[in-house]
Design an enzyme around this catalytic site. Structure first.
Site: not given
Ligand code: 3PG
Length: 206
Positions: A40, A44, A128
């Site tokens: 994924e 960003r 999610k």
């Molecule tokens: C996301 O975009 O799903 C989160 O940033 C993932 O969270 P994590 O960085 O705490 O794993």
């Protein structure tokens, strides 16, 4: 991907932030080498769509999706770049409509029972759960099957290797998502062996 069963691709969906498009193909290959055929790519960074494009063209053995889809335009742009699935951190009616319009499988973000019900009203049962740890973690998710039995989740947000098994043991969890497999330091250093090692550990959770 013809079967939209996003929760069964791997026990852990690697959530990846790339700062340079040059990181995209090697990180995807490192994840595949570790046994994870899914990535994924979060929308960003300015290079994210190019990164999706590069992976779609050069690493056909991985399912490349777009994460952090927060607007209808991003949903469309991700599809145009070659994303085969979408993940959003939340789900407004406009965003739901836009993701449905792409005809790609997608995981809309939810964190409350009302949001879960709103997503189920669209006929979408895979979603999610975000941000998983701050939103109540396994205790919260574990209390949902009695009231929303058809909802199945990919919890993401604050999950690490040590906590992933507790989530995966829940009956309404198909996989977890997390960024711990692709630390920024490893990507910046080009330490693809480290990514493959972390991916292999995660793949073994399945
Ligand atoms: C996301 O975009 O799903 C989160 O940033 C993932 O969270 P994590 O960085 O705490 O794993």
């Amino acid at each position: 991907m013809s079967t939209p069963d996003l929760l069964s691709l791997a026990p852990v969906v690697p959530v990846v932030v790339v700062e340079s498009v040059d990181q995209a193909v090697p990180v995807a290959r490192a994840l595949v080498a570790g046994g994870l055929p899914v990535i994924e790519l979060t929308l960003r960074t300015p290079v994210a769509l190019d990164a999706i494009r590069a992976i779609a063209a050069e690493v056909p053995e991985i399912a490349v999706g777009a994460g952090t889809v927060t607007t209808p335009d991003l949903a469309k742009a991700a599809k145009d770049a070659g994303a085969t699935f979408l993940v959003s951190p939340g789900a407004t009616p406009r965003l739901m409509d836009a993701m449905l319009d792409t005809e790609l499988p997608f995981l809309p973000g939810t964190a409350t029972v009302s949001e879960v019900i709103a997503v189920l009203e669209y006929g979408v049962t895979q979603m999610k759960f975000f941000p998983a740890e701050p939103s109540g973690g396994t205790a919260y998710l574990g209390s949902l099957p009695t009231v929303v039995p058809s909802a199945r989740f990919c919890p993401t947000g604050g999950i690490r290797a040590a906590s992933a098994p507790d989530y995966l043991a829940l009956p309404n969890v198909g996989c977890v998502g997390g960024s711990w497999l692709t630390p920024k330091a490893a990507l910046d250093a080009g330490d693809w062996d480290a990514v493959t090692r972390l991916a292999a550990e995660a793949a073994a959770l399945g």
